[in-house]
Design a protein around this motif. Structure first.
Motif, PDB file in Angstrom:
ATOM      1  N   ALA B 100      -3.350  -2.497   0.475  1.00 48.78           N
ATOM      2  CA  ALA B 100      -3.522  -2.148  -0.935  1.00 48.78           C
ATOM      3  C   ALA B 100      -2.821  -0.848  -1.294  1.00 48.78           C
ATOM      4  CB  ALA B 100      -5.006  -2.035  -1.249  1.00 48.78           C
ATOM      5  N   GLY B 101      -2.789   0.101  -0.366  1.00 47.55           N
ATOM      6  CA  GLY B 101      -2.117   1.355  -0.670  1.00 47.55           C
ATOM      7  C   GLY B 101      -3.073   2.391  -1.219  1.00 47.55           C
ATOM      8  N   ARG B 102      -2.694   3.643  -0.992  1.00 45.99           N
ATOM      9  CA  ARG B 102      -3.597   4.728  -1.377  1.00 45.99           C
ATOM     10  C   ARG B 102      -3.674   4.906  -2.884  1.00 45.99           C
ATOM     11  NH1 ARG B 102      -3.066   9.538   3.018  1.00 45.99           N
ATOM     12  NH2 ARG B 102      -3.235   8.237   4.863  1.00 45.99           N
ATOM     13  N   VAL B 103      -2.542   4.755  -3.559  1.00 46.42           N
ATOM     14  CA  VAL B 103      -2.546   4.955  -5.009  1.00 46.42           C
ATOM     15  C   VAL B 103      -3.488   3.959  -5.665  1.00 46.42           C
ATOM     16  CG1 VAL B 103      -1.140   4.960  -7.079  1.00 46.42           C
ATOM     17  CG2 VAL B 103      -0.201   5.812  -4.940  1.00 46.42           C
ATOM     18  N   ARG B 104      -3.391   2.711  -5.187  1.00 44.86           N
ATOM     19  CA  ARG B 104      -4.227   1.691  -5.794  1.00 44.86           C
ATOM     20  C   ARG B 104      -5.695   1.979  -5.545  1.00 44.86           C
ATOM     21  NH1 ARG B 104      -4.301  -4.805  -5.281  1.00 44.86           N
ATOM     22  NH2 ARG B 104      -6.343  -4.791  -6.279  1.00 44.86           N
TER      23      ARG B 104
END
Lengths: 364, 266
Positions: B100-104
């Motif tokens: 998912a990624g950190r920003v998300r």
């Protein structure tokens, strides 16, 4: 994998963008590109203004240099409510909305935190409403004198009556003895281009540095009035439109019905030519207690004789807090107005330094 | 996103906070109802004397009472828990293993906190309105300008006020999100967020700091009354939205900078 410095970039850029935006919006409020005009032309514009229907938001700021009173310092004291109301007007910021349609339809709403005070006028009927106290007051204005209608703006200019331009010329000549009139740089007030009319006193004896009136370039309506004290960057007092719409507002705004549950009071208007009604305190003023005026123009000093000043005034706790003891009495000094309460009970008021009031009080 | 909301609203703690918020209007309404004489004008918190005319004002009074402390407290708890809570439970690195990624993750956490702001405000207003209607009935509502509006419009105004207060809390949520990325101790982040909200309000009371006031996120918190004027004054709504958007942008960027450069060890 990008380097950490890149990751932090938004955290630096975003505040920078916001700071720039804030700077631009505060600096961009100035400078309007207008054809140059002489003071007389701007005065004529001001005098010819016949805007009668508008809706606007007014903002009032004061920087009088009054001592700040702690909250609740006035609670419970007898003079509390009236005095705080006046003090509130003289300190801090205030927002009001004004709706006007013709000379006799008017609504003013003074905004306070979580409450509001309203004045609604429709024809001869005036309502005052205070939300916090839930009180509505109604009063009927006395009929306007017969000649009144002819003097209304837009009612035609009979022969012999000076045109606004002539009036403005005379006004310039009149004020020129005491006041220098100049037109400053164009400004933008409430999104409208305006001329800054700068009135500066010629007298060096007054505390007032200048009075600046922003005159709408299109309609001549004054958009803001600011009083600058000598040697003070911020205006001592300023009233300005932050929003202005020309044209008739919704007529429903001028009709007022007291809300259910409100305390309704009828007030008899003072009849012209009659003595003030008993009980208001006005009838107790002795006829001899007329103020004496010293000087003229900006450095005028008004002195109230001891008979006109309530003797308990100087001893009231609020007055004691606001004033300080000086040579010859107690003084209240603000950025533009000085008040001196002398030991023999007189009160002297003027837009002058304290020394001048003391001189006048001592009869020098 | 849906699972995040399910987690947030599946927690007993979230419901306990909403219940506590719901208790405020109930207490106010019952106290006014049981007292022998109705409160006079100007007594007690604002709007209290209007409660007996129109039950909807119970929600308004409750909002005025809860804006200084209770609402920031609950929002601080939720926002402070966002990242630090996962870190302390040791689940953060599993979340980050997923693609998912950190920003998300950051965005999802923030949106969940914002949804809680709305839920908290609506709880106060809607429960207040229901209790008020049950105990005092509906009547014509008097606006601040002295004009009277019907039940329908006053309900619309009450909902607008709820939206206003929700927007007011978004800035604080962003601050909480950033603080939460700084630590792995959720209680610390919660406490710091709540303390910041109190500090902002104290600074807002000091006249000597007038230059700072336009920049405080609590500046327009009580400005919701402008929606109860006739006609509605949208100025403070716009100013408030702009201010809160600035806070979301600044602290969102700070949280991004901190979170994507952070070594997640737990």
């Amino acid at each position: 994998m990008k380097r950490p410095s890149v990751r932090w970039a938004p955290a630096v850029v975003v505040p920078a963008v916001i700071a720039t935006g804030a700077l631009i919006s505060s600096a961009g409020a100035g400078a309007a590109d207008l054809e140059p005009r002489t003071p007389a032309q701007v005065l004529a514009l001001l005098a010819a203004s016949d805007v009668q229907a508008f809706a606007g938001t007014l903002e009032q700021t004061s920087e009088l240099g009054l001592p700040t009173l702690p909250d609740g310092a006035l609670a419970g004291s007898a003079e509390g409510s009236a005095a705080t109301a006046v003090l509130e007007l003289l300190t801090g910021e205030r927002t009001a909305r004004v709706y006007a349609d013709g000379p006799s339809n008017l609504r003013v709403q003074v905004f306070d935190t979580l409450t509001e005070r309203d004045v609604v006028r429709r024809g001869d009927e005036v309502w005052l409403y205070d939300y916090e106290a839930n009180e509505a007051t109604r009063l009927e204005l006395p009929d306007a004198p017969a000649g009144h209608a002819a003097s209304l703006p837009g009612a035609g200019t009979p022969d012999g009556v000076p045109t606004p331009a002539e009036l403005a010329d005379r006004f310039v000549a009149l004020v020129d003895d005491t006041t220098e009139v100049a037109v400053g740089a164009g400004v933008v007030v409430a999104g409208r281009d305006a001329y800054d009319l700068v009135l500066s006193p010629r007298s060096a004896d007054t505390l007032i540095g200048s009075v600046v009136i922003a005159v709408d370039a299109e309609t001549g309506l004054p958009l803001s009035v600011a009083v600058h004290a000598r040697g003070q960057e911020e205006p001592a007092a300023r009233v300005a439109f932050t929003r202005l719409t020309l044209g008739a507002p919704d007529p429903a705004l001028f009709s007022f019905t007291p809300p259910p549950g409100a305390q309704v009071e009828e007030v008899e208007p003072p009849q012209p030519g009659l003595r003030p009604p008993a009980g208001t305190g006005l009838d107790r003023l002795p006829a001899v207690a007329l103020p004496t005026v010293t000087g003229s123009g900006w450095d005028t000093v008004v002195a109230l004789p001891a008979a006109a000043v309530p003797p308990e005034l100087a001893k009231a706790p609020l007055v004691a807090q606001l004033t300080r003891a000086v040579d010859g009495g107690r003084a209240l000094e603000t950025a533009v107005v000085t008040v001196l309460l002398t030991e023999d009970g007189r009160a002297l008021v003027g837009a002058v330094p304290l020394e001048r009031l003391q001189d006048v009080a001592a009869g020098r | 996103m849906r699972s995040e909301l399910r987690v947030l609203f599946g927690r007993p703690r979230t419901w306990a906070m909403l219940l506590a918020l719901a208790a405020i209007p109930i207490l106010i309404a019952v106290a006014v109802r049981l007292s022998s004489e109705p409160p006079g004008p100007g007594e007690g918190p604002p709007f209290l004397d209007r409660v007996t005319q129109n039950g909807l004002f119970v929600g308004m009074t409750a909002l005025v009472v809860s804006i200084p402390l209770f609402l920031p407290l609950t929002v601080g708890v939720v926002a402070g828990d966002t990242i630090a809570g996962e870190a302390s439970l040791g689940t953060l690195r599993y979340l980050l293993v997923a693609p998912a990624g950190r920003v998300r993750l950051l965005v999802v956490k923030y949106v969940a906190a914002a949804v809680f702001c709305l839920a908290a405000t609506l709880t106060v207003v809607v429960v207040g309105a229901l209790v008020g209607l049950a105990l005092f009935g509906a009547g014509p509502a008097t606006l601040l300008s002295g004009d009277t509006v019907g039940v329908g419009e006053s309900a619309v105004r009450a909902l607008l006020v709820a939206v206003y207060v929700t927007v007011s809390l978004l800035g604080l949520s962003a601050v909480g999100l950033f603080v939460s990325t700084l630590t792995e101790v959720p209680v610390g982040a919660m406490a710091a967020t709540v303390v910041l909200s109190v500090v902002a309000q104290v600074l807002g009371q000091l006249d000597q700091l007038a230059w700072l006031h336009p920049w405080l996120f609590s500046r327009h918190w009580l400005g919701f009354a402008d929606l109860l004027r006739q006609p509605v004054s949208w100025d403070s709504f716009g100013d408030n939205a702009l201010l809160q958007a600035g806070y979301v942008a600044v602290f969102g960027a700070l949280a991004y900078g901190r979170f994507v450069t952070k070594d997640v060890l737990s």
